[in-house]
Design a protein around this motif. Structure first.
Motif, PDB file in Angstrom:
ATOM      1  N   TRP A  88      47.088  28.113  47.200  1.00 22.53           N
ATOM      2  CA  TRP A  88      48.208  27.613  46.408  1.00 22.53           C
ATOM      3  C   TRP A  88      49.302  28.676  46.310  1.00 22.53           C
ATOM      4  O   TRP A  88      50.482  28.361  46.405  1.00 22.53           O
ATOM      5  N   TRP A  89      48.910  29.927  46.100  1.00 25.27           N
ATOM      6  CA  TRP A  89      49.875  31.006  45.864  1.00 25.27           C
ATOM      7  C   TRP A  89      50.849  31.163  47.030  1.00 25.27           C
ATOM      8  O   TRP A  89      52.048  31.317  46.827  1.00 25.27           O
ATOM      9  N   PRO A 148      49.236  39.209  43.992  1.00 22.87           N
ATOM     10  CA  PRO A 148      47.780  39.164  44.154  1.00 22.87           C
ATOM     11  C   PRO A 148      47.233  40.491  44.686  1.00 22.87           C
ATOM     12  O   PRO A 148      46.153  40.930  44.282  1.00 22.87           O
ATOM     13  N   LEU A 149      47.976  41.126  45.566  1.00 20.89           N
ATOM     14  CA  LEU A 149      47.545  42.413  46.100  1.00 20.89           C
ATOM     15  C   LEU A 149      47.581  43.489  45.021  1.00 20.89           C
ATOM     16  O   LEU A 149      46.741  44.399  45.011  1.00 20.89           O
ATOM     17  N   ALA A 150      48.517  43.392  44.111  1.00 21.56           N
ATOM     18  CA  ALA A 150      48.607  44.360  43.025  1.00 21.56           C
ATOM     19  C   ALA A 150      47.389  44.260  42.118  1.00 21.56           C
ATOM     20  O   ALA A 150      46.865  45.271  41.649  1.00 21.56           O
ATOM     21  N   GLY A 151      46.919  43.041  41.873  1.00 14.41           N
ATOM     22  CA  GLY A 151      45.718  42.869  41.067  1.00 14.41           C
ATOM     23  C   GLY A 151      44.503  43.515  41.696  1.00 14.41           C
ATOM     24  O   GLY A 151      43.716  44.193  41.028  1.00 14.41           O
ATOM     25  N   VAL A 152      44.360  43.326  42.997  1.00 20.57           N
ATOM     26  CA  VAL A 152      43.242  43.941  43.710  1.00 20.57           C
ATOM     27  C   VAL A 152      43.387  45.460  43.704  1.00 20.57           C
ATOM     28  O   VAL A 152      42.410  46.192  43.467  1.00 20.57           O
ATOM     29  N   ALA A 153      44.582  45.954  43.937  1.00 22.14           N
ATOM     30  CA  ALA A 153      44.818  47.407  43.969  1.00 22.14           C
ATOM     31  C   ALA A 153      44.539  48.024  42.596  1.00 22.14           C
ATOM     32  O   ALA A 153      43.930  49.109  42.519  1.00 22.14           O
ATOM     33  N   LEU A 154      44.961  47.363  41.524  1.00 21.32           N
ATOM     34  CA  LEU A 154      44.693  47.896  40.189  1.00 21.32           C
ATOM     35  C   LEU A 154      43.202  47.875  39.868  1.00 21.32           C
ATOM     36  O   LEU A 154      42.691  48.785  39.201  1.00 21.32           O
ATOM     37  N   LEU A 155      42.514  46.851  40.334  1.00 24.01           N
ATOM     38  CA  LEU A 155      41.067  46.781  40.134  1.00 24.01           C
ATOM     39  C   LEU A 155      40.366  47.918  40.849  1.00 24.01           C
ATOM     40  O   LEU A 155      39.488  48.586  40.285  1.00 24.01           O
ATOM     41  N   ILE A 156      40.778  48.179  42.098  1.00 19.01           N
ATOM     42  CA  ILE A 156      40.177  49.270  42.855  1.00 19.01           C
ATOM     43  C   ILE A 156      40.511  50.608  42.210  1.00 19.01           C
ATOM     44  O   ILE A 156      39.654  51.487  42.085  1.00 19.01           O
ATOM     45  N   LYS A 157      41.759  50.791  41.793  1.00 21.46           N
ATOM     46  CA  LYS A 157      42.166  52.054  41.149  1.00 21.46           C
ATOM     47  C   LYS A 157      41.396  52.278  39.851  1.00 21.46           C
ATOM     48  O   LYS A 157      41.031  53.401  39.515  1.00 21.46           O
ATOM     49  N   GLY A 158      41.136  51.201  39.109  1.00 22.37           N
ATOM     50  CA  GLY A 158      40.395  51.333  37.859  1.00 22.37           C
ATOM     51  C   GLY A 158      38.951  51.689  38.075  1.00 22.37           C
ATOM     52  O   GLY A 158      38.339  52.385  37.266  1.00 22.37           O
ATOM     53  N   MET A 170      38.855  31.481  44.514  1.00 26.71           N
ATOM     54  CA  MET A 170      39.826  32.463  45.005  1.00 26.71           C
ATOM     55  C   MET A 170      40.543  31.948  46.247  1.00 26.71           C
ATOM     56  O   MET A 170      41.743  32.184  46.411  1.00 26.71           O
ATOM     57  N   LEU A 171      39.826  31.258  47.113  1.00 29.52           N
ATOM     58  CA  LEU A 171      40.441  30.696  48.321  1.00 29.52           C
ATOM     59  C   LEU A 171      41.476  29.641  47.931  1.00 29.52           C
ATOM     60  O   LEU A 171      42.578  29.615  48.499  1.00 29.52           O
TER      61      LEU A 171
END
Length: 119
Positions: A9-10, A107-117, A3-4
């Protein structure tokens, strides 16, 4: 560790790659429409169709009129293609701007969707 490296890279080379990709697409679109050639030949006759002037005055006037019509058609067609190219470039630039804005947020959207799910 993965992840780091991904975030490294991102927000580093990936970010530069987005700008390079957008620039390459805009230049490619400009080349596809041949905008530099269209601007340079804007007042050229359509498909190089010209009439050679004859010996008499009426033939010369007719040839001048034919050539003027050919140039007017060439100007109209080239201007329409340039207008279309401009619209396409503006649209592609707007899509590129959305891509630039969305790139750091993905990348933040992925984390936010994971938390929301989970919740």
């Amino acid at each position: 560790m993965f992840m780091l490296d991904l975030f490294s890279w991102w927000y580093g080379p990936g970010w530069v790659g987005v700008f390079t990709s957008i620039k390459r697409r805009l230049v490619g679109l400009s080349h596809m429409f041949s905008t530099d050639t269209l601007v340079r030949t804007l007042f050229s006759p359509w498909r190089r169709i010209t009439t050679a002037p004859g010996a008499g005055l009426s033939e010369k006037i007719r040839a001048m009129g034919d050539n003027l019509v050919s140039r007017a058609i060439g100007f109209t067609v080239r201007l329409f293609v340039l207008f279309t190219a401009t619209l396409a470039i503006i649209l592609l630039a707007a899509v590129g701007l959305v891509e630039i804005v969305a790139w750091p947020l993905l990348p933040l959207a992925g984390v936010a969707l994971l938390i929301k799910g989970v919740l």
